[in-house]
Design a protein around this motif. Structure first.
Motif, PDB file in Angstrom:
ATOM      1  N   ALA A 110       0.245  -1.446  -0.425  1.00  0.00           N
ATOM      2  CA  ALA A 110      -0.338   0.104   0.124  1.00  0.00           C
ATOM      3  C   ALA A 110       0.885   1.423   0.115  1.00  0.00           C
ATOM      4  O   ALA A 110       1.853   0.677   0.346  1.00  0.00           O
ATOM      5  N   ASN A 147      -0.874  -0.996  -3.983  1.00  0.00           N
ATOM      6  CA  ASN A 147      -2.706  -1.485  -4.194  1.00  0.00           C
ATOM      7  C   ASN A 147      -3.262  -1.349  -2.187  1.00  0.00           C
ATOM      8  O   ASN A 147      -2.024  -1.804  -1.671  1.00  0.00           O
ATOM      9  N   ASP A 148      -3.490  -0.363  -2.265  1.00  0.00           N
ATOM     10  CA  ASP A 148      -4.014  -0.185  -0.808  1.00  0.00           C
ATOM     11  C   ASP A 148      -5.639  -1.005  -0.365  1.00  0.00           C
ATOM     12  O   ASP A 148      -5.879  -0.680   1.102  1.00  0.00           O
ATOM     13  N   ASN A 149      -5.205  -1.794  -0.543  1.00  0.00           N
ATOM     14  CA  ASN A 149      -6.585  -3.060   0.016  1.00  0.00           C
ATOM     15  C   ASN A 149      -5.311  -4.552   0.287  1.00  0.00           C
ATOM     16  O   ASN A 149      -5.422  -5.667  -0.440  1.00  0.00           O
ATOM     17  N   SER A 186      -7.925   1.935   0.501  1.00  0.00           N
ATOM     18  CA  SER A 186      -8.598   2.518  -0.930  1.00  0.00           C
ATOM     19  C   SER A 186      -9.890   2.999  -0.678  1.00  0.00           C
ATOM     20  O   SER A 186      -9.904   3.666  -1.359  1.00  0.00           O
ATOM     21  N   GLU A 187     -10.429   2.694   0.558  1.00  0.00           N
ATOM     22  CA  GLU A 187     -11.890   3.590   0.591  1.00  0.00           C
ATOM     23  C   GLU A 187     -11.680   4.354   1.095  1.00  0.00           C
ATOM     24  O   GLU A 187     -13.344   5.321   1.437  1.00  0.00           O
ATOM     25  N   ASN A 228      -0.407  10.693   2.646  1.00  0.00           N
ATOM     26  CA  ASN A 228      -1.494  10.545   1.760  1.00  0.00           C
ATOM     27  C   ASN A 228      -2.726  12.300   2.074  1.00  0.00           C
ATOM     28  O   ASN A 228      -3.217  11.584   2.048  1.00  0.00           O
TER      29      ASN A 228
END
Ligand code: PAF
Length: 323
Positions: A34, A67-69, A191-192, A215
């Motif tokens: 992530a 991938n942020d999940n 990611s959400e 972020n």
């Protein structure tokens, strides 16, 4: 074309093939993580790639992707569609329950305590438990200590948390802690998070300074309290087949590269924590740095009592007493 021309074209072709030789023999290893490459999380895989490719004379090519999940990445490692991930322990307890012990709030006094325990036999024993779940726990890295941010109010005391909708990781221990504090924990993948904060689905979130800075969470959160409520370990996890396929010498290089990743990640967390509060204030956040930790610990007493019962109490004590 003349014979001479054809011969020199052939020679040129051969030369290209010879030059490309090692590249053709390259084995690809995919690593997902992530956050942006220029973050404490990105620092680990980048150091791993540089070290492992160099030590194996480029017989391997490490391909890194974001991938942020994190739950999704662990699942992909388990089924073997990617080789490795660097992930926080957030969702890891859902795969390897023994990891949850390190997610207990206020367990570690400071960074030296956390790193010391994870590098000790206690941390190694937990890494050894990954195998039974079809995963290889390679080495501990970190996110750092987590803090609370929100868009509603200054949080000075545990009572100020009551009623706040707080995004947590998909982590049972963290969710329990926030519900005991009277918040409404809402688990979701990172990611959400930004859309959820923008749309007001949640009021707040909790993450280490390094994550908040990398972020720009200051754009969607006004208040931050240095709660230091939990140390957030991270871990390099690989598909067991990936490391089993290596010969003994390459496996040693793999571990040297993993140690380089750990060192790069920890150095970046240390640097981010030193400069982060000033940076977030500069970006307009209100940061509360003086926190009555004992009050938060007291408010969590019912949860601590539960964890003493449901987790390995002897190991919890060993971790607390670790010097
Ligand atoms: O909040 C999370 O999900 C994690 O801390 C993050 C940002 C993905 C880093 O591991």
């Amino acid at each position: 074309p003349s014979t001479l021309f054809r011969r020199s074209a052939l020679l040129a072709g051969l030369a290209t093939l010879v030059a490309a030789g090692p590249a053709l023999a390259q084995t690809q290893i995919t690593i997902h993580h992530a956050l942006p490459p220029n973050s404490h999380t990105g620092a680990g895989p980048i150091a791993f790639k540089e070290t492992f490719e160099r030590l194996t004379n480029n017989r391997y090519r490490i391909v890194i992707q974001r991938n942020d999940n994190e739950r999704e990445m662990i699942e992909s490692v388990q089924i073997g569609t990617i080789d490795c991930t660097f992930t926080s322990t957030g969702p890891v307890g859902n795969f390897v329950p023994e990891v949850r012990i390190f997610d207990v709030p206020f367990l570690f006094r400071d960074t030296a305590h956390a790193r010391g325990v994870l590098d000790s036999e206690i941390g190694q024993q937990v890494l050894a438990r990954f195998n039974a779940r079809g995963l290889h726990g390679v080495i501990w890295t970190e996110n750092g200590f987590r803090h609370l941010t929100n868009s509603r109010r200054d949080v000075n005391t545990p009572a100020d948390i009551r009623g706040l909708k707080v995004r947590t990781m998909e982590n049972q221990v963290h969710m329990r802690a926030f519900s005991v504090l009277g918040a409404l924990p809402t688990p979701m993948a990172f990611s959400e998070l930004v859309p959820a904060l923008q749309q007001g689905t949640v009021d707040g979130q909790e993450n280490p300074i390094s994550v908040i800075v990398a972020n720009n969470l200051n754009q969607v959160q006004r208040y931050m309290t240095l709660t230091n409520h939990v140390y957030s370990p991270a871990v390099m996890i690989c598909n067991p087949g990936t490391t089993q396929r290596l010969n003994a010498a390459d496996r040693a290089h793999f571990m040297t590269a993993a140690r380089a990743a750990q060192a790069a990640n920890r150095a970046r967390v240390t640097a981010d924590e030193a400069s982060g509060v000033e940076e977030l204030r500069r970006r307009g956040m209100t940061v509360i740095t003086t926190v009555n930790t004992a009050a938060f610990q007291e408010a969590l007493a019912p949860a601590f009592a539960e964890w003493e019962r449901t987790m390995d109490a002897a190991t919890l004590r060993r971790i607390r007493d670790w010097r």
